[in-house]
Structures are given as C-alpha cells and as structure tokens.
Design a protein around this motif. Structure first.
Motif, short mmCIF file in Angstrom:
data_model
loop_
_atom_site.label_atom_id
_atom_site.label_comp_id
_atom_site.label_asym_id
_atom_site.label_seq_id
_atom_site.Cartn_x
_atom_site.Cartn_y
_atom_site.Cartn_z
N VAL A 178 4.01 -0.49 -6.24
CA VAL A 178 2.89 -0.41 -7.19
C VAL A 178 1.68 0.21 -6.53
O VAL A 178 1.01 1.09 -7.10
CB VAL A 178 2.55 -1.81 -7.75
CG1 VAL A 178 1.27 -1.76 -8.59
CG2 VAL A 178 3.70 -2.35 -8.57
N LEU A 179 1.39 -0.21 -5.30
CA LEU A 179 0.25 0.36 -4.58
C LEU A 179 0.49 1.83 -4.27
O LEU A 179 -0.41 2.66 -4.44
CB LEU A 179 0.00 -0.42 -3.28
CG LEU A 179 -1.09 0.14 -2.36
CD1 LEU A 179 -2.41 0.29 -3.10
CD2 LEU A 179 -1.24 -0.73 -1.12
N LEU A 180 1.69 2.17 -3.85
CA LEU A 180 1.99 3.58 -3.53
C LEU A 180 1.83 4.46 -4.76
O LEU A 180 1.33 5.58 -4.66
CB LEU A 180 3.41 3.69 -2.97
CG LEU A 180 3.63 3.11 -1.58
CD1 LEU A 180 5.11 3.18 -1.20
CD2 LEU A 180 2.79 3.82 -0.53
N ASN B 94 -0.70 7.54 -4.82
CA ASN B 94 -0.21 8.90 -5.08
C ASN B 94 -1.00 9.57 -6.22
O ASN B 94 -1.17 10.79 -6.24
CB ASN B 94 1.27 8.88 -5.43
CG ASN B 94 2.12 8.53 -4.22
OD1 ASN B 94 1.70 8.70 -3.08
ND2 ASN B 94 3.33 8.04 -4.46
N LYS B 95 -1.49 8.74 -7.12
CA LYS B 95 -2.26 9.25 -8.25
C LYS B 95 -3.73 9.47 -7.90
O LYS B 95 -4.37 10.42 -8.38
CB LYS B 95 -2.14 8.27 -9.42
CG LYS B 95 -2.80 8.76 -10.71
CD LYS B 95 -2.56 7.74 -11.82
CE LYS B 95 -3.23 8.19 -13.12
NZ LYS B 95 -3.04 7.19 -14.21
N HIS B 96 -4.29 8.60 -7.03
CA HIS B 96 -5.74 8.58 -6.85
C HIS B 96 -6.25 8.78 -5.42
O HIS B 96 -7.46 8.94 -5.23
CB HIS B 96 -6.31 7.26 -7.36
CG HIS B 96 -6.08 7.00 -8.81
ND1 HIS B 96 -6.59 7.81 -9.80
CD2 HIS B 96 -5.37 6.02 -9.44
CE1 HIS B 96 -6.24 7.34 -10.98
NE2 HIS B 96 -5.48 6.27 -10.80
N ALA B 97 -5.38 8.78 -4.43
CA ALA B 97 -5.85 8.80 -3.03
C ALA B 97 -6.74 9.99 -2.73
O ALA B 97 -7.68 9.90 -1.93
CB ALA B 97 -4.67 8.79 -2.07
N THR C 183 -13.85 4.25 1.94
CA THR C 183 -13.76 2.82 2.26
C THR C 183 -12.70 2.13 1.40
O THR C 183 -11.92 1.31 1.89
CB THR C 183 -15.12 2.14 2.05
OG1 THR C 183 -16.08 2.73 2.94
CG2 THR C 183 -15.04 0.64 2.34
N MET C 184 -12.66 2.46 0.12
CA MET C 184 -11.65 1.88 -0.77
C MET C 184 -10.25 2.22 -0.28
O MET C 184 -9.36 1.36 -0.23
CB MET C 184 -11.85 2.37 -2.20
CG MET C 184 -10.93 1.69 -3.21
SD MET C 184 -10.93 2.46 -4.87
CE MET C 184 -12.62 2.20 -5.37
N LEU C 185 -10.06 3.47 0.09
CA LEU C 185 -8.75 3.90 0.56
C LEU C 185 -8.38 3.20 1.86
O LEU C 185 -7.27 2.68 2.01
CB LEU C 185 -8.74 5.42 0.76
CG LEU C 185 -7.44 6.02 1.31
CD1 LEU C 185 -6.26 5.72 0.39
CD2 LEU C 185 -7.60 7.52 1.52
N ARG C 186 -9.30 3.16 2.80
CA ARG C 186 -9.01 2.55 4.11
C ARG C 186 -8.68 1.07 3.97
O ARG C 186 -7.78 0.57 4.63
CB ARG C 186 -10.18 2.76 5.07
CG ARG C 186 -10.38 4.21 5.50
CD ARG C 186 -11.45 4.32 6.57
NE ARG C 186 -10.95 3.82 7.84
CZ ARG C 186 -10.34 4.57 8.75
NH1 ARG C 186 -10.14 5.86 8.54
NH2 ARG C 186 -9.93 4.05 9.87
N TYR D 2 -2.04 9.20 4.00
CA TYR D 2 -2.95 9.03 2.87
C TYR D 2 -4.38 9.42 3.20
O TYR D 2 -5.12 9.91 2.33
CB TYR D 2 -2.87 7.60 2.33
CG TYR D 2 -1.67 7.43 1.43
CD1 TYR D 2 -1.60 8.07 0.20
CD2 TYR D 2 -0.58 6.66 1.83
CE1 TYR D 2 -0.49 7.95 -0.62
CE2 TYR D 2 0.53 6.53 1.02
CZ TYR D 2 0.58 7.18 -0.20
OH TYR D 2 1.69 7.07 -1.01
N LEU D 3 -4.78 9.26 4.45
CA LEU D 3 -6.11 9.72 4.85
C LEU D 3 -6.18 11.25 4.80
O LEU D 3 -7.20 11.82 4.38
CB LEU D 3 -6.47 9.21 6.25
CG LEU D 3 -6.75 7.70 6.33
CD1 LEU D 3 -6.90 7.28 7.79
CD2 LEU D 3 -8.01 7.34 5.56
#
Length: 254
Positions: free
Chosen positions: A198-200, A204-207, A213-216, A230-231
């Motif tokens: 679910v997280l992936l 994949n849609k929003h990274a 900060t949200m991504l990390r 992802y970074l």
C-alpha cells in the motif's frame, strides 16, 4: 480535586534546566510555531504520574488546566482526558469529544496533538462510516486541527484501515508546514509497517512531488537501496517540475 492542586504538583517537579531545553526543543522563539509557550521542565513520565492520580477530574477543572499558560498543565489535562475517554460510556465519550474539539486552540503543539488525538478523535471514529469530521479538521485554518486530522488516523492504521491516511496525506502534499510533512510521513510509515504494498503504491504515485521531509519519514524503515531509489525519484520529479516552470516562463515572455 482541582486544577490548581495539579498545577502545584507539576511545578514542584519542574527543573529550570529542562524548561530551557524544552523551550528550545518546542520552538518557542518569535516566529516559530510554539511562540510564547512556557515550560516548567517537568518530564513526560512525571506529568503522566500526576495525571494518573486524578482519573475523575471534572471537565470544568480540566478546562482550567487546558487553558493554562504552562505547557505541562495542558499536557496533563490531555492525558487525563484520554484516560477518561477510554473508560467512558458512549454518552460521556461524546461529551469529551466535543469538549476536545472545542478547545483545539489550546492543543497547540505537536506533542499535545500526538498524545491525545488518535486516542479520542481516532477512537470515536474508528467504527463509524461517517468520518467527515476528519476532513473538516483538515480544512481548518488552524495548523493543530490539521495535525489532529492526520494523527487521528493512527487508530485506523492499527486496525489495518488505511484509506483516510492515504487521502489526507494526498491532500497535504502541497502543505507548507514541516510539522504536517512529518505527521503525514509518520502515518505513511505506519501504513508501510502493516502493508508495504500500500505504501509503495502511494510512493510510486506521489514520491516525485512529495515534500522531502514527508518522503524521508515515510521511507525511514526501508532498506538503503530502496530509500535511495525513492529519494532519487523525487529528485527527478523536481527536475521535471523545474523544466515545466521554466518552459511556462519562456512561453509567457513570447
């Protein structure tokens, strides 16, 4: 049992050295999110120990604590409230919920939100189909209401219910405040602990456009290679967005 009695017990446990550290840690300087907040230097375990002695504190006395200028008094009020909510019947729970929502202006730092929101708002909504309250909070102009909306979903996550977390995180992709980036990233990470797929899918849609900060925060528990992927995905997204903006500027000048 009075608010003044509780306040005096907290003051007796205070430490000027810890108070100074807390004032710095919770960003109380002018222009920062905690501006004007005051501390006595009472630790969280000490505050909880005081709260545990007052399980039957009336809401009228709780309100005096929650409106107090001392951060630890407000924290103590909220800890008492979460204990009362857990043991209450539906009628009293509804009363506590409404009291909580009417006083969010005093729940005015991230730790106060985080210690209480999912235990009150989240628990109230957990088995209810109508969760419009979350989105009313999310659309509020008050930062603390917005954080309450997101952190409340921790209760849902712990019951493998992720939809509201994902929807709110998507809503806040363009939010300007770091505290909201951290809140969403934390909740997304909790989703990933329970269902990585679910997280992936969300990443994949929003990274590519997520605040850094949200991504990390969301990928903190990933293996090194996946974190780097992802970074870099986000960096590519920034480059694409920069090119788009540059092209628009060029077009406008023609």
């Amino acid at each position: 049992m009075s608010a003044l009695e509780i306040k005096n017990k907290l003051i007796a446990l205070g430490s000027p050295e810890r108070a100074n550290h807390s004032a710095y840690f919770f960003k109380t300087a002018e222009g920062e999110y905690g501006y004007g907040d005051k501390f006595i230097g009472c630790t969280v375990p000490e505050t909880r120990s005081v709260a545990n002695k007052y399980p039957d504190l009336l809401l009228s006395e709780n309100k005096k604590l929650l409106e107090d200028e001392l951060h630890e008094c407000r924290l103590c009020a909220l800890v008492i409230l979460t204990h009362q909510f857990k043991k209450a019947n539906e009628i009293v729970k509804y009363e506590i919920l409404n009291y909580y929502l009417a006083n969010t202006i005093h729940i005015n730092n991230w730790d106060l939100v985080d210690v209480s929101s999912y235990k009150i708002v989240g628990e109230w909504l957990k088995n209810r189909e109508d969760r419009s309250l979350l989105y009313q909070l999310a659309e509020s102009e008050l930062l603390w209401d917005q954080r309450i909306a997101v952190i409340s979903t921790l209760t849902f996550i712990r019951n493998n219910d992720f939809n509201d977390t994902l929807e709110l995180s998507e809503m806040f992709l363009t939010h300007q405040h770091d505290l909201m980036h951290k809140a969403c990233g934390w909740m997304l990470r909790e989703v990933g602990k329970r269902d990585e797929a679910v997280l992936l899918h969300f990443l994949n849609k929003h990274a590519a456009i997520m605040p850094r900060t949200m991504l990390r925060y969301s990928i903190e528990k990933f293996p090194d290679e996946l974190r780097k992927y992802y970074l870099s995905y986000r960096q590519i997204g920034k480059q694409v967005e920069g090119t788009r903006i540059q092209n628009e500027q060029v077009f406008r000048t023609k």
